[in-house]
Design an enzyme around this catalytic site. Sequence first.
Site, PDB file in Angstrom:
ATOM      1  N   HIS A   1      39.336  44.042  34.821  1.00 41.83           N
ATOM      2  CA  HIS A   1      39.763  42.639  34.751  1.00 41.83           C
ATOM      3  C   HIS A   1      39.991  42.262  33.290  1.00 41.83           C
ATOM      4  O   HIS A   1      39.283  42.734  32.398  1.00 41.83           O
ATOM      5  CB  HIS A   1      38.690  41.740  35.383  1.00 41.83           C
ATOM      6  CG  HIS A   1      39.165  40.334  35.562  1.00 41.83           C
ATOM      7  ND1 HIS A   1      39.165  39.426  34.520  1.00 41.83           N
ATOM      8  CD2 HIS A   1      39.685  39.690  36.625  1.00 41.83           C
ATOM      9  CE1 HIS A   1      39.664  38.274  34.963  1.00 41.83           C
ATOM     10  NE2 HIS A   1      39.980  38.412  36.231  1.00 41.83           N
TER      11      HIS A   1
ATOM     12  N   SER B   1      45.885  31.747  38.638  1.00 35.04           N
ATOM     13  CA  SER B   1      46.114  30.394  39.142  1.00 35.04           C
ATOM     14  C   SER B   1      46.781  30.355  40.521  1.00 35.04           C
ATOM     15  O   SER B   1      47.623  29.498  40.793  1.00 35.04           O
ATOM     16  CB  SER B   1      46.913  29.568  38.119  1.00 35.04           C
ATOM     17  OG  SER B   1      46.183  29.452  36.909  1.00 35.04           O
TER      18      SER B   1
ATOM     19  N   GLU C   1      47.749  40.614  36.869  1.00 33.91           N
ATOM     20  CA  GLU C   1      47.249  39.295  36.476  1.00 33.91           C
ATOM     21  C   GLU C   1      47.677  39.005  35.042  1.00 33.91           C
ATOM     22  O   GLU C   1      46.993  39.431  34.091  1.00 33.91           O
ATOM     23  CB  GLU C   1      45.721  39.266  36.551  1.00 33.91           C
ATOM     24  CG  GLU C   1      45.178  39.517  37.939  1.00 33.91           C
ATOM     25  CD  GLU C   1      43.767  38.963  38.079  1.00 33.91           C
ATOM     26  OE1 GLU C   1      43.564  38.111  38.951  1.00 33.91           O
ATOM     27  OE2 GLU C   1      42.886  39.352  37.298  1.00 33.91           O
TER      28      GLU C   1
ATOM     29  N   GLY D   1      40.811  33.476  41.548  1.00 32.84           N
ATOM     30  CA  GLY D   1      39.586  33.107  40.848  1.00 32.84           C
ATOM     31  C   GLY D   1      39.133  31.719  41.276  1.00 32.84           C
ATOM     32  O   GLY D   1      38.511  31.534  42.324  1.00 32.84           O
ATOM     33  N   GLY D   2      39.487  30.712  40.478  1.00 33.41           N
ATOM     34  CA  GLY D   2      39.013  29.340  40.685  1.00 33.41           C
ATOM     35  C   GLY D   2      39.133  28.841  42.113  1.00 33.41           C
ATOM     36  O   GLY D   2      38.180  28.253  42.647  1.00 33.41           O
TER      37      GLY D   2
ATOM     38  N   GLY E   1      43.247  31.152  35.033  1.00 35.33           N
ATOM     39  CA  GLY E   1      42.417  29.981  34.752  1.00 35.33           C
ATOM     40  C   GLY E   1      43.137  28.890  33.974  1.00 35.33           C
ATOM     41  O   GLY E   1      42.518  27.947  33.503  1.00 35.33           O
TER      42      GLY E   1
ATOM     43  N   ASN F   1      37.709  36.368  43.548  1.00 36.11           N
ATOM     44  CA  ASN F   1      36.885  36.824  42.432  1.00 36.11           C
ATOM     45  C   ASN F   1      36.027  35.644  41.987  1.00 36.11           C
ATOM     46  O   ASN F   1      36.531  34.710  41.367  1.00 36.11           O
ATOM     47  CB  ASN F   1      37.812  37.307  41.299  1.00 36.11           C
ATOM     48  CG  ASN F   1      37.061  37.645  40.029  1.00 36.11           C
ATOM     49  OD1 ASN F   1      35.830  37.725  40.031  1.00 36.11           O
ATOM     50  ND2 ASN F   1      37.815  37.849  38.947  1.00 36.11           N
ATOM     51  N   TRP F   2      34.751  35.707  42.319  1.00 37.92           N
ATOM     52  CA  TRP F   2      33.871  34.566  42.020  1.00 37.92           C
ATOM     53  C   TRP F   2      33.387  34.565  40.576  1.00 37.92           C
ATOM     54  O   TRP F   2      32.649  33.653  40.171  1.00 37.92           O
ATOM     55  CB  TRP F   2      32.680  34.553  42.996  1.00 37.92           C
ATOM     56  CG  TRP F   2      33.054  34.120  44.385  1.00 37.92           C
ATOM     57  CD1 TRP F   2      34.285  33.714  44.814  1.00 37.92           C
ATOM     58  CD2 TRP F   2      32.186  34.037  45.528  1.00 37.92           C
ATOM     59  NE1 TRP F   2      34.244  33.390  46.149  1.00 37.92           N
ATOM     60  CE2 TRP F   2      32.969  33.576  46.611  1.00 37.92           C
ATOM     61  CE3 TRP F   2      30.844  34.311  45.736  1.00 37.92           C
ATOM     62  CZ2 TRP F   2      32.439  33.383  47.889  1.00 37.92           C
ATOM     63  CZ3 TRP F   2      30.310  34.125  47.007  1.00 37.92           C
ATOM     64  CH2 TRP F   2      31.102  33.660  48.070  1.00 37.92           C
ATOM     65  N   LYS F   3      33.736  35.609  39.822  1.00 44.90           N
ATOM     66  CA  LYS F   3      33.340  35.678  38.412  1.00 44.90           C
ATOM     67  C   LYS F   3      31.845  35.358  38.269  1.00 44.90           C
ATOM     68  O   LYS F   3      31.076  35.646  39.183  1.00 44.90           O
ATOM     69  CB  LYS F   3      34.215  34.750  37.567  1.00 44.90           C
ATOM     70  CG  LYS F   3      35.708  35.022  37.799  1.00 44.90           C
ATOM     71  CD  LYS F   3      36.613  34.401  36.793  1.00 44.90           C
ATOM     72  CE  LYS F   3      38.053  34.760  37.136  1.00 44.90           C
ATOM     73  NZ  LYS F   3      39.002  34.271  36.142  1.00 44.90           N
TER      74      LYS F   3
ATOM     75  N   GLU G   1      39.214  39.759  31.616  1.00 48.11           N
ATOM     76  CA  GLU G   1      38.033  39.221  30.919  1.00 48.11           C
ATOM     77  C   GLU G   1      37.136  40.351  30.430  1.00 48.11           C
ATOM     78  O   GLU G   1      36.533  40.249  29.362  1.00 48.11           O
ATOM     79  CB  GLU G   1      37.282  38.248  31.845  1.00 48.11           C
ATOM     80  CG  GLU G   1      38.036  36.933  31.975  1.00 48.11           C
ATOM     81  CD  GLU G   1      37.855  36.214  33.304  1.00 48.11           C
ATOM     82  OE1 GLU G   1      36.896  36.508  34.046  1.00 48.11           O
ATOM     83  OE2 GLU G   1      38.704  35.347  33.613  1.00 48.11           O
TER      84      GLU G   1
HETATM   85  P1  PGA Z   1      42.277  32.204  38.471  1.00 49.29           P
HETATM   86  O1  PGA Z   1      41.626  33.654  38.156  1.00 49.29           O
HETATM   87  O2  PGA Z   1      42.741  32.251  39.898  1.00 49.29           O
HETATM   88  O3  PGA Z   1      41.168  31.234  38.257  1.00 49.29           O
HETATM   89  O4  PGA Z   1      43.421  32.020  37.509  1.00 49.29           O
HETATM   90  C1  PGA Z   1      42.185  34.822  38.653  1.00 49.29           C
HETATM   91  C2  PGA Z   1      41.392  36.017  38.174  1.00 49.29           C
HETATM   92  O5  PGA Z   1      40.934  36.019  37.023  1.00 49.29           O
HETATM   93  O6  PGA Z   1      41.197  36.989  38.923  1.00 49.29           O
END
Ligand code: PGA
Length: 256
Positions: free
Chosen positions: A98, A216, A170, A237-238, A176, A11-13, A100
Amino acid sequence: MPMRKPVIAGNWKMYKLLGEAVDTALALKPLVANANHCEVVIAPVFTALKTVADRLEGSNIGVAAQNCSTETAEGAHTGEVMATMLRDVGAKYVIVGHSERRQIYSETDAMVAAKCQAALAANLSVILCVGETLEQRDQGTAEAVVGRQLSGGLTGLTASDLDRIIVAYEPVWAIGTGRTATPEQAQEMHAFIRRVFAERYSNPSADAMRILYGGSVKPDNIAGLMSQADIDGALVGGASLQAESFAKIVNYKNGE
Ligand code: PGA
């Protein structure tokens, strides 16, 4: 035990200009070319979707959108993008619900359900995200919250829709933050999620459901997570922003 093909999704956000997205996708391609043990997915921003999908055509990397509209027909919805439009430019998956989007953009379970239905109608696979906050975990309501998000998001879906649903658990406190759920904590919730599917649909549906862990995930913790019986992949994500680290996660089996 049913064979559930793992899914490793990045997930490149809201990261990467078009050129950077293309560069990362092209760098990833050879690094995961032999990853037949799992589905590899990346989710760039809308503006990079078509170019990235075009450049990955014929590869084993699928492209996901990060959101879609609740609407299923063209119309006066400024700023929205319909699932059919995502499919049209090469997306095969869409991330829905998600945390967010739930937290920053006030998405409700009803909106999540409408998005799931819109995505399925457009022939997209859905990565349906659920997860509790730290406060909810501390209060002992994590399962209740996840159960509610699931039954809300799955509203109107029948057993025949489930082969295009992937769940991503998640925990919000792990996203994050560098604080991953332990494999055991994740496994416990994944088993709960599978039970929800068994009760709502059937044992075979539950057994076939891919349930990803997100929060994470890194090259050094993926193998421990994947060793759990009910963890069928990861939403990253990251660590998905760099081709090398995402490839290490995809290739977790090689212990690279
Ligand atoms: P993260 O994000 O790996 O940076 O914790 C995961 C996500 O939000 O899908």
